[in-house]
Motif scaffolding. Structure first.
Motif, PDB file in Angstrom:
ATOM      1  N   MET A  93       8.148  31.515 -28.685  1.00 52.43           N
ATOM      2  CA  MET A  93       7.331  30.453 -29.226  1.00 52.43           C
ATOM      3  C   MET A  93       5.902  30.538 -28.683  1.00 52.43           C
ATOM      4  O   MET A  93       4.948  30.279 -29.416  1.00 52.43           O
ATOM      5  N   LYS A  94       5.799  30.867 -27.402  1.00 56.87           N
ATOM      6  CA  LYS A  94       4.475  30.952 -26.773  1.00 56.87           C
ATOM      7  C   LYS A  94       3.660  32.087 -27.394  1.00 56.87           C
ATOM      8  O   LYS A  94       2.455  31.940 -27.615  1.00 56.87           O
ATOM      9  N   ALA A  95       4.290  33.199 -27.694  1.00 61.14           N
ATOM     10  CA  ALA A  95       3.599  34.337 -28.287  1.00 61.14           C
ATOM     11  C   ALA A  95       3.118  34.017 -29.698  1.00 61.14           C
ATOM     12  O   ALA A  95       1.998  34.384 -30.088  1.00 61.14           O
ATOM     13  N   ILE A  96       3.925  33.301 -30.463  1.00 60.06           N
ATOM     14  CA  ILE A  96       3.536  32.935 -31.835  1.00 60.06           C
ATOM     15  C   ILE A  96       2.365  31.960 -31.807  1.00 60.06           C
ATOM     16  O   ILE A  96       1.406  32.086 -32.579  1.00 60.06           O
ATOM     17  N   LEU A  97       2.401  30.996 -30.908  1.00 58.63           N
ATOM     18  CA  LEU A  97       1.317  30.023 -30.774  1.00 58.63           C
ATOM     19  C   LEU A  97       0.017  30.703 -30.341  1.00 58.63           C
ATOM     20  O   LEU A  97      -1.056  30.415 -30.878  1.00 58.63           O
ATOM     21  N   THR A  98       0.114  31.632 -29.409  1.00 58.43           N
ATOM     22  CA  THR A  98      -1.066  32.368 -28.958  1.00 58.43           C
ATOM     23  C   THR A  98      -1.640  33.213 -30.085  1.00 58.43           C
ATOM     24  O   THR A  98      -2.867  33.265 -30.272  1.00 58.43           O
ATOM     25  N   LEU A  99      -0.800  33.850 -30.849  1.00 61.01           N
ATOM     26  CA  LEU A  99      -1.258  34.665 -31.964  1.00 61.01           C
ATOM     27  C   LEU A  99      -1.966  33.821 -33.023  1.00 61.01           C
ATOM     28  O   LEU A  99      -3.005  34.215 -33.549  1.00 61.01           O
ATOM     29  N   THR A 100      -1.440  32.647 -33.312  1.00 60.83           N
ATOM     30  CA  THR A 100      -2.096  31.786 -34.299  1.00 60.83           C
ATOM     31  C   THR A 100      -3.447  31.292 -33.797  1.00 60.83           C
ATOM     32  O   THR A 100      -4.406  31.201 -34.576  1.00 60.83           O
ATOM     33  N   PHE A 101      -3.554  30.956 -32.522  1.00 58.02           N
ATOM     34  CA  PHE A 101      -4.848  30.536 -31.977  1.00 58.02           C
ATOM     35  C   PHE A 101      -5.869  31.668 -32.042  1.00 58.02           C
ATOM     36  O   PHE A 101      -7.025  31.457 -32.398  1.00 58.02           O
ATOM     37  N   VAL A 102      -5.451  32.871 -31.716  1.00 60.36           N
ATOM     38  CA  VAL A 102      -6.364  34.013 -31.745  1.00 60.36           C
ATOM     39  C   VAL A 102      -6.829  34.279 -33.167  1.00 60.36           C
ATOM     40  O   VAL A 102      -8.020  34.500 -33.425  1.00 60.36           O
ATOM     41  N   LEU A 103      -5.918  34.238 -34.114  1.00 59.07           N
ATOM     42  CA  LEU A 103      -6.287  34.457 -35.507  1.00 59.07           C
ATOM     43  C   LEU A 103      -7.183  33.341 -36.034  1.00 59.07           C
ATOM     44  O   LEU A 103      -8.141  33.583 -36.769  1.00 59.07           O
ATOM     45  N   PHE A 104      -6.894  32.091 -35.663  1.00 52.54           N
ATOM     46  CA  PHE A 104      -7.696  30.967 -36.120  1.00 52.54           C
ATOM     47  C   PHE A 104      -9.121  31.053 -35.587  1.00 52.54           C
ATOM     48  O   PHE A 104     -10.095  30.904 -36.329  1.00 52.54           O
ATOM     49  N   PHE A 105      -9.278  31.306 -34.271  1.00 52.66           N
ATOM     50  CA  PHE A 105     -10.629  31.387 -33.693  1.00 52.66           C
ATOM     51  C   PHE A 105     -11.364  32.635 -34.175  1.00 52.66           C
ATOM     52  O   PHE A 105     -12.581  32.620 -34.337  1.00 52.66           O
ATOM     53  N   GLY A 106     -10.658  33.704 -34.433  1.00 48.91           N
ATOM     54  CA  GLY A 106     -11.288  34.895 -34.990  1.00 48.91           C
ATOM     55  C   GLY A 106     -11.793  34.656 -36.396  1.00 48.91           C
ATOM     56  O   GLY A 106     -12.891  35.079 -36.767  1.00 48.91           O
ATOM     57  N   ALA A 107     -11.015  33.946 -37.204  1.00 47.32           N
ATOM     58  CA  ALA A 107     -11.431  33.641 -38.577  1.00 47.32           C
ATOM     59  C   ALA A 107     -12.632  32.709 -38.593  1.00 47.32           C
ATOM     60  O   ALA A 107     -13.549  32.863 -39.401  1.00 47.32           O
ATOM     61  N   THR A 108     -12.656  31.727 -37.693  1.00 42.00           N
ATOM     62  CA  THR A 108     -13.803  30.817 -37.656  1.00 42.00           C
ATOM     63  C   THR A 108     -15.057  31.514 -37.152  1.00 42.00           C
ATOM     64  O   THR A 108     -16.167  31.184 -37.563  1.00 42.00           O
ATOM     65  N   ALA A 109     -14.908  32.479 -36.267  1.00 44.05           N
ATOM     66  CA  ALA A 109     -16.076  33.219 -35.776  1.00 44.05           C
ATOM     67  C   ALA A 109     -16.651  34.108 -36.866  1.00 44.05           C
ATOM     68  O   ALA A 109     -17.873  34.255 -36.988  1.00 44.05           O
TER      69      ALA A 109
END
Length: 81
Positions: free
Chosen positions: A1-17
Motif C-alpha cells: 500500500m505504501k509503494a502504491i501511495l508513493t507512486l501516485t504522489f510522484v506521478l501527481f507532482f510530476g504531472a503538475t510540474a
C-alpha cells in the motif's frame, strides 16, 4: 500500500510540474558590430636568446610538493618517563 501511495504522489507532482506554463522565451537585445579587415601587418624578425639555466621538476601528480612537505618525521622519539 505504501509503494502504491508513493507512486501516485510522484506521478501527481510530476504531472503538475510539467503542466505549468512558464514562458522562458525572452527576447534578447542583440548588438550588431561591423568587421574591419586590415592587411598591414608588421613582422619583426628579432630573436633574443638567454643564457640562464634553471632546473625545474616535473611532478606526475598534483600537489606533490605540498604532500612531500607535510610528510615528515622527527629525529628523536620522545621517551615516556
Amino acid at each position: 500500500m505504501k509503494a502504491i501511495l508513493t507512486l501516485t504522489f510522484v506521478l501527481f507532482f510530476g504531472a503538475t510540474a510539467i503542466a505549468q506554463n512558464v514562458n522562458t522565451d525572452k527576447k534578447i537585445a542583440t548588438i550588431e558590430m561591423g568587421v574591419v579587415l586590415t592587411t598591414n601587418v608588421k613582422v619583426e624578425n628579432k630573436i633574443t636568446t638567454t643564457t640562464e639555466s634553471k632546473v625545474t621538476r616535473v611532478y606526475k601528480f598534483k600537489n606533490t610538493r605540498v604532500k612531500k612537505a607535510l610528510v615528515f618525521e622527527t629525529k628523536a622519539a620522545s621517551k615516556i618517563a
